[in-house]
Design a protein around this motif. Structure first.
Motif, mmCIF file in Angstrom:
data_model
loop_
_atom_site.group_PDB
_atom_site.id
_atom_site.type_symbol
_atom_site.label_atom_id
_atom_site.label_comp_id
_atom_site.label_asym_id
_atom_site.label_seq_id
_atom_site.Cartn_x
_atom_site.Cartn_y
_atom_site.Cartn_z
ATOM 1 N N LEU A 16 -90.222 97.712 85.266
ATOM 2 C CA LEU A 16 -90.763 96.368 85.082
ATOM 3 C C LEU A 16 -91.743 95.959 86.171
ATOM 4 O O LEU A 16 -92.348 94.887 86.091
ATOM 5 C CB LEU A 16 -89.614 95.346 85.032
ATOM 6 C CG LEU A 16 -88.494 95.624 84.025
ATOM 7 C CD1 LEU A 16 -87.391 94.574 84.174
ATOM 8 C CD2 LEU A 16 -89.024 95.648 82.600
ATOM 9 N N GLN A 19 -95.297 94.669 85.512
ATOM 10 C CA GLN A 19 -95.447 93.484 84.681
ATOM 11 C C GLN A 19 -95.519 92.233 85.570
ATOM 12 O O GLN A 19 -94.983 92.226 86.685
ATOM 13 C CB GLN A 19 -94.275 93.368 83.700
ATOM 14 C CG GLN A 19 -94.147 94.560 82.751
ATOM 15 C CD GLN A 19 -93.078 94.330 81.695
ATOM 16 O OE1 GLN A 19 -92.885 93.210 81.232
ATOM 17 N NE2 GLN A 19 -92.395 95.400 81.300
ATOM 18 N N GLN A 268 -85.488 90.512 82.658
ATOM 19 C CA GLN A 268 -86.556 90.069 81.758
ATOM 20 C C GLN A 268 -86.408 88.597 81.407
ATOM 21 O O GLN A 268 -87.390 87.851 81.360
ATOM 22 C CB GLN A 268 -86.549 90.934 80.491
ATOM 23 C CG GLN A 268 -87.028 92.368 80.722
ATOM 24 C CD GLN A 268 -86.810 93.256 79.522
ATOM 25 O OE1 GLN A 268 -85.859 93.080 78.757
ATOM 26 N NE2 GLN A 268 -87.690 94.238 79.346
ATOM 27 N N LEU A 272 -89.296 87.531 83.935
ATOM 28 C CA LEU A 272 -90.519 87.861 83.219
ATOM 29 C C LEU A 272 -90.881 86.841 82.150
ATOM 30 O O LEU A 272 -92.005 86.832 81.659
ATOM 31 C CB LEU A 272 -90.405 89.243 82.576
ATOM 32 C CG LEU A 272 -90.181 90.410 83.541
ATOM 33 C CD1 LEU A 272 -90.127 91.723 82.782
ATOM 34 C CD2 LEU A 272 -91.268 90.454 84.598
#
Length: 281
Positions: A16, A19, A268, A272
């Motif tokens: 990740l 990102q 996430q 995110l």
């Protein structure tokens, strides 16, 4: 039982990293987690916010834990007067005084178990275990010293300091009765009981991702200290507590991928996804 969680958390975040993170991610290591919890206590005392949600990777079989009992490990020392056993008037037996102390502790245990009950725990009452006792040095000598160590596990809603005050209130009359000195104190500071509200975002999310309702356990963690910093807090990790603190302690290989996948989903969600997107869900 905690070290493996760091490797799994790092593995979860690696794919990740390229990102755009909307919120920061912190992987936190604290010192002396198994006894004094000095690291977590220092963080709580500093009063610096850590984040919105905290997951503590204690072994729970990947089932979310939102409640646990407190942990109090205490010691009582009695100093009497030794003397030859042929004449009891020559001394004051610390061992006989301790016998009465143990009776008072058992009485308090029964009282607390009548007053407090939480069916979410497998053992729904608070527990008090008389763990070890040492005293005396010879059968023909009045016991001059005796020490007792015990473990008390209060439920959420029970204040460790109030429990200690109740114990102190029982000890003073016994010291006067037996003409002995009684000292009482903790082996280390108490770990408070912990409870995260059932409707907290973190609890609901963990229940959805794991397929398990949040549960309660009898062992203590750093959760109450991190919760003091304003974080929604949950205990959730791979492995089983029954396997912990043993020479053969291990984590089954089959537990690795499910843990990594779960942690990645949590990252996430919190790091995110934009906060306004979370609120619309």
């Amino acid at each position: 039982d905690m070290k493996g969680f760091f490797a799994l958390a790092i593995e979860a975040v690696r794919p990740l990293l390229d990102q755009p993170f909307q919120q920061p991610l912190l992987i936190l290591a604290t010192c002396d987690e198994e006894s004094s919890m000095a690291g977590a206590r220092a963080l709580a005392a500093a009063s610096r916010p850590l984040g919105r949600a905290v997951v503590i990777g204690e072994p729970t079989g990947l089932k979310p834990i939102r409640l646990h009992k407190g942990v109090m490990m205490e010691r009582i020392d009695i100093l009497g007067q030794s003397g030859h056993s042929s004449d009891p008037a020559l001394g004051h037996s610390a061992l006989e005084a301790m016998q009465d102390v143990m009776g008072e502790l058992r009485g308090l245990r029964a009282q607390w178990q009548r007053e407090f009950n939480n069916p979410q725990f497998s053992v729904p009452q608070p527990t008090l275990n008389l763990g070890c006792i040492h005293g005396g040095d010879n059968p023909n000598r009045i016991c001059g010293q005796c020490a007792l160590e015990f473990d008390l596990r209060p439920l959420p809603g029970m204040d460790p300091e109030q429990l200690r005050e109740a114990i102190r209130g029982k000890l003073l009359p016994l010291a006067l009765k037996h003409q002995v000195r009684i000292d009482y104190g903790p082996l280390f500071p108490a770990v408070p009981p912990f409870e995260q509200k059932a409707d907290a975002e973190l609890v609901r999310l963990a229940e959805r991702l794991t397929g398990h309702s949040a549960q309660a356990v009898a062992f203590g963690t750093e959760a109450p200290y991190l919760q003091q910093l304003g974080c929604e807090t949950l205990v959730l990790g791979p492995g089983d507590i029954d396997c912990a603190h043993q020479p053969g302690e291990h984590l089954e290989l089959a537990r690795i991928e499910p843990t990594v996948a779960l942690l990645r989903q949590l990252i996430q969600h919190y790091c995110l996804t934009r906060s306004e997107d979370v609120q619309r869900r």
